[in-house]
Design an enzyme around this catalytic site. Sequence first.
Site, short mmCIF file in Angstrom:
data_model
loop_
_atom_site.label_atom_id
_atom_site.label_comp_id
_atom_site.label_asym_id
_atom_site.label_seq_id
_atom_site.Cartn_x
_atom_site.Cartn_y
_atom_site.Cartn_z
N ARG A 52 0.83 -1.20 0.00
CA ARG A 52 0.00 0.00 0.00
C ARG A 52 0.87 1.26 0.00
O ARG A 52 0.55 2.25 -0.66
CB ARG A 52 -0.95 -0.01 1.20
CG ARG A 52 -1.97 1.11 1.16
CD ARG A 52 -3.06 0.96 2.20
NE ARG A 52 -2.56 1.14 3.56
CZ ARG A 52 -3.29 1.00 4.66
NH1 ARG A 52 -4.58 0.66 4.55
NH2 ARG A 52 -2.78 1.18 5.85
N LYS A 151 -2.58 6.99 1.07
CA LYS A 151 -2.40 7.30 2.50
C LYS A 151 -1.34 8.40 2.58
O LYS A 151 -0.16 8.12 2.83
CB LYS A 151 -2.00 6.04 3.26
CG LYS A 151 -2.25 6.15 4.75
CD LYS A 151 -2.23 4.79 5.40
CE LYS A 151 -2.18 4.88 6.91
NZ LYS A 151 -3.28 5.57 7.55
N GLU A 184 -16.22 6.29 5.64
CA GLU A 184 -15.42 5.63 6.68
C GLU A 184 -15.35 6.57 7.87
O GLU A 184 -15.97 7.62 7.86
CB GLU A 184 -14.02 5.32 6.15
CG GLU A 184 -13.25 6.55 5.68
CD GLU A 184 -11.87 6.23 5.10
OE1 GLU A 184 -11.29 5.21 5.47
OE2 GLU A 184 -11.40 7.04 4.28
N1 PMP Z 1 -9.35 4.79 7.14
C1 PMP Z 1 -8.49 5.77 7.45
C2 PMP Z 1 -8.76 7.15 6.99
C3 PMP Z 1 -7.31 5.46 8.17
O1 PMP Z 1 -6.44 6.43 8.46
C4 PMP Z 1 -7.09 4.14 8.60
C5 PMP Z 1 -5.87 3.81 9.43
N2 PMP Z 1 -4.74 3.61 8.64
C6 PMP Z 1 -8.04 3.15 8.26
C7 PMP Z 1 -9.15 3.53 7.53
C8 PMP Z 1 -7.83 1.72 8.64
O2 PMP Z 1 -6.84 1.17 7.82
P1 PMP Z 1 -5.90 0.00 8.34
O3 PMP Z 1 -6.78 -1.13 8.73
O4 PMP Z 1 -5.03 -0.34 7.18
O5 PMP Z 1 -5.15 0.55 9.50
#
Ligand code: PMP
Length: 287
Positions: A52, A151, A184
């Site tokens: 990622r 990200k 989200e």
């Molecule tokens: N959405 C956002 C905006 C985030 O910052 C995160 C944390 N990284 C997640 C979802 C969850 O992603 P992950 O399970 O890869 O930590």
Amino acid sequence: MGLKIYIDGKLVDEEDAKISVFDHCFLYGDGVFEGIRAYGGKVFRLEEHLDRLYDSARAIALTVPMSSDELARAIEETMRANDLTDAYIRLVVTRGVGDLGLDPRKCLDPSVVIITASIELYPDELYEKGLEVVTAATARIPPEALNPRIKSCNYLNNILAKIEGLNAGCVEAIMLNHLGYVAECTGDNIFCVKDGRVLTPPEEAGILKGITRDVVMDLARAEGLEVAERPLTRYDLYSADEVFLTGTAAEIIAVVKIDGRTIGSGKEGMVTRKLRKGFKELIAGGS
Ligand code: PMP
């Protein structure tokens, strides 16, 4: 003794862990990052996180100056230097030092920073009791503007929603996309359970494709549950039997109240509990 921080191939004391004010990551949020966990000395889903990271970097035309093997070794080295087996790992790749203009071509040397720390989790009783959240008025940035799959180090969109949540006395807030569908939370993905089906917004809703989200969908399927990625409205959440959030830091946590509506029984539901147990077994088993 303070933490040892990895910066560009060196482990330095945290007091000396400094990045130039001319780094475009500081000036413009121009960089990418990952938040990763290690359990019992093993980095959880490292390959997925590195994939990622490289995808985020490619999407912003940033060349990560290390291979994934080198990054994996650097993470291990940093954990060892800090004597950590259970850790939260922050991996950041900055655009590097440039001038005061936007032009990323002037930034010749991206920096790689790795911070490993012991993690501060929500208290145990919050997992039993569940969270109360609100919907933020701040919409998630539309994918056409800045794809939330990247990200990036610019988290202002999420921070604005987080402030709204905090002002309402909540540690998390739900973000809708520009079309009004559920996207989200500020740092977590969201799921609901209705009539035994586990539902979560699709990538096209404009979300970060969470690694915990993928793990949880696999776990749910392995439990024989039907899982679907489909557009969700606030009505779907309000009328759900269960709602829960997933993320690297929070793992899996129930949501029991949204915008003043009690969700399901008002307690952590059976499916959430089962998935939380499954997740714990997975990390205890070292996979
Ligand atoms: N959405 C956002 C905006 C985030 O910052 C995160 C944390 N990284 C997640 C979802 C969850 O992603 P992950 O399970 O890869 O930590």
